[in-house]
Write a protein that holds these residues in place. Structure first.
Motif, short mmCIF file in Angstrom:
data_model
loop_
_atom_site.label_atom_id
_atom_site.label_comp_id
_atom_site.label_asym_id
_atom_site.label_seq_id
_atom_site.Cartn_x
_atom_site.Cartn_y
_atom_site.Cartn_z
N CYS A 140 0.86 -1.18 0.00
CA CYS A 140 0.00 0.00 0.00
C CYS A 140 0.90 1.23 0.00
N SER A 163 -4.26 -12.02 7.80
CA SER A 163 -5.24 -11.04 7.35
C SER A 163 -6.07 -11.52 6.17
N GLU A 198 -12.01 -6.32 1.09
CA GLU A 198 -12.21 -5.19 2.00
C GLU A 198 -11.38 -4.01 1.50
N GLU A 227 -9.26 -2.45 3.00
CA GLU A 227 -7.88 -2.62 3.47
C GLU A 227 -7.05 -3.53 2.54
N ASP A 228 -7.71 -4.20 1.62
CA ASP A 228 -6.98 -5.03 0.66
C ASP A 228 -6.47 -4.23 -0.52
N SER A 282 -15.22 1.17 -0.73
CA SER A 282 -16.10 0.85 0.41
C SER A 282 -17.45 1.54 0.26
#
Length: 118
Positions: free
Chosen positions: A40, A63, A87, A89-90, A118
């Motif tokens: 990221c 995770s 998600e 966060e992925d 999201s």
């Protein structure tokens, strides 16, 4: 030399799925493990999953356990990463890598962007 080319990234809504592919070419006979990593912006690259090329043994980051599945097709020199229940966060650039010994990933692909909204 092992050349790796990832594909399959894209934009998906949270809860959706994507399947990444990584085609290996060159001296694929030296592959011991194939792995997927992700990075990221502003963060270090992190391990996602790996699979032993001959035996198919798998390992996952906590995770992604239960959501991601790594597999390989030896005849096609291809490793896959099926990603379900995605998600936000992925969201990351996902890289494919080839290891010639345990933990020694000597060859890397250029990455494919996965964005989860999201």
């Amino acid at each position: 030399q092992v050349n790796l080319a990832e594909s399959g990234g894209g934009l998906v809504q949270a809860g959706g799925s994507l399947r990444l592919s990584c085609v290996a070419s060159g001296r694929t006979s030296i592959n011991y493990y194939m792995g997927w990593f992700r990075q990221c912006p502003g963060k270090e690259r992190e391990f996602v999953a790996r699979i032993s090329w001959s035996g198919g043994r798998t390992s996952y980051a906590d995770s992604v356990k239960g959501r991601f599945t790594i597999s390989r097709d030896i005849a096609k020199n291809t490793v896959y990463l099926q990603m379900n229940s995605l998600e936000a966060e992925d969201t990351a650039v996902y890289y494919c890598a080839s290891a010639q010994t345990m933990g020694n990933y000597g060859f890397w692909g250029r990455g494919t962007q996965v964005t989860v909204s999201s």
